[in-house]
Design an enzyme around this catalytic site. Structure first.
Site, short mmCIF file in Angstrom:
data_model
loop_
_atom_site.label_atom_id
_atom_site.label_comp_id
_atom_site.label_asym_id
_atom_site.label_seq_id
_atom_site.Cartn_x
_atom_site.Cartn_y
_atom_site.Cartn_z
N ASP A 177 0.81 -1.21 0.00
CA ASP A 177 0.00 0.00 0.00
C ASP A 177 0.85 1.27 0.00
OD1 ASP A 177 -2.59 -1.19 0.03
OD2 ASP A 177 -2.28 -1.72 2.12
N ASP A 178 2.15 1.12 0.16
CA ASP A 178 3.03 2.26 0.24
C ASP A 178 3.23 2.87 -1.16
OD1 ASP A 178 5.32 3.53 2.19
OD2 ASP A 178 5.99 3.45 0.10
#
Length: 233
Positions: A177-178
């Site tokens: 998700d980064d």
């Protein structure tokens, strides 16, 4: 974070701060990751991996992570400095002392209302045993720690993944998700758009058991692309 090792604040696209000296030998990880043609180019461009975990208790790391969320790194360190000055007899205050500190005193350090609430919840959960010690965390796998710690106010999956990588030294974490990790893959693979988290997770399955190292290189690739120093070949 600082001195969190990892992203100094949770701002999309920010790369973890440079690692301190004394990094472990990642040669086995690099041999494995070079099987991926894209990562092989990144590794060649970026050089040796210097990732190393800061030896902190999870409780302290979580409090520091909250302090750095959505705040410039220098500002966060100044706030933390004022917070630590409330407890001159301790390198870092134990949970019970944090809980005994008036909210107004913590607000006076520069913490927002939401951060004070999150830090107090971390302290309460640490005092109650939900936040394990570093030794206790060693007995829990990544999934168990994520499930356990995301029950704390203000602590999301990303924050726990940073703790796993940069405090506990777990080698097989891929924070899909980064933004920076996905941007690094986009740049390195020469794509027009970033992969979706599920897509990157599927790609990264082949990088196990060294996905933390892969993520570190993708952060580096994203950073280098900003400086136009890395060009996919």
């Amino acid at each position: 974070m600082v001195e969190i090792v990892g992203p100094r604040k949770r701002r999309r696209g920010v790369t973890p701060a440079p690692m301190p000296a004394g990094a472990p030998d990642w040669s086995k990880a690099l041999r494995h990751l070079r099987r991926d043609a894209v990562l092989k180019r990144v590794i060649r461009a970026e050089g040796p991996c210097t990732m190393v975990a800061v030896q902190r208790e999870p409780y302290e790391a979580l409090v520091r992570a909250i302090a750095h969320q959505q705040v410039h790194g220098r500002a966060a360190e100044a706030i933390l400095g004022r917070f630590l000055a409330l407890f001159p007899a301790h390198a870092f205050p134990p949970p019970e002392m944090v809980l005994a500190t008036p909210v107004e005193a913590m607000r006076g350090c520069g913490f927002s209302h939401s951060k004070v609430a999150a830090i107090r919840d971390i302290a309460a959960k640490a005092a109650g045993g939900l936040v394990p010690s570093r030794a206790g965390a060693a007995a829990l796998d990544d999934a168990a720690l994520i499930e356990r710690l995301t029950a704390i106010r203000g602590v999301g999956r990303w924050t726990v993944e940073m703790l796993l990588m940069f405090t506990l030294g777990r080698a097989d974490v891929l924070p899909v998700d980064d933004f920076g990790v996905r941007e690094g893959w986009r740049v390195a693979a020469g794509l027009e758009a970033q992969p979706k988290p599920k897509e990157l997770a599927a790609i990264g399955a082949a990088w196990a058991p060294w996905r933390s190292v892969a993520a570190w290189y993708l952060w580096r690739a994203a950073d280098s692309a900003k400086r136009s120093a890395f060009k996919p070949q």
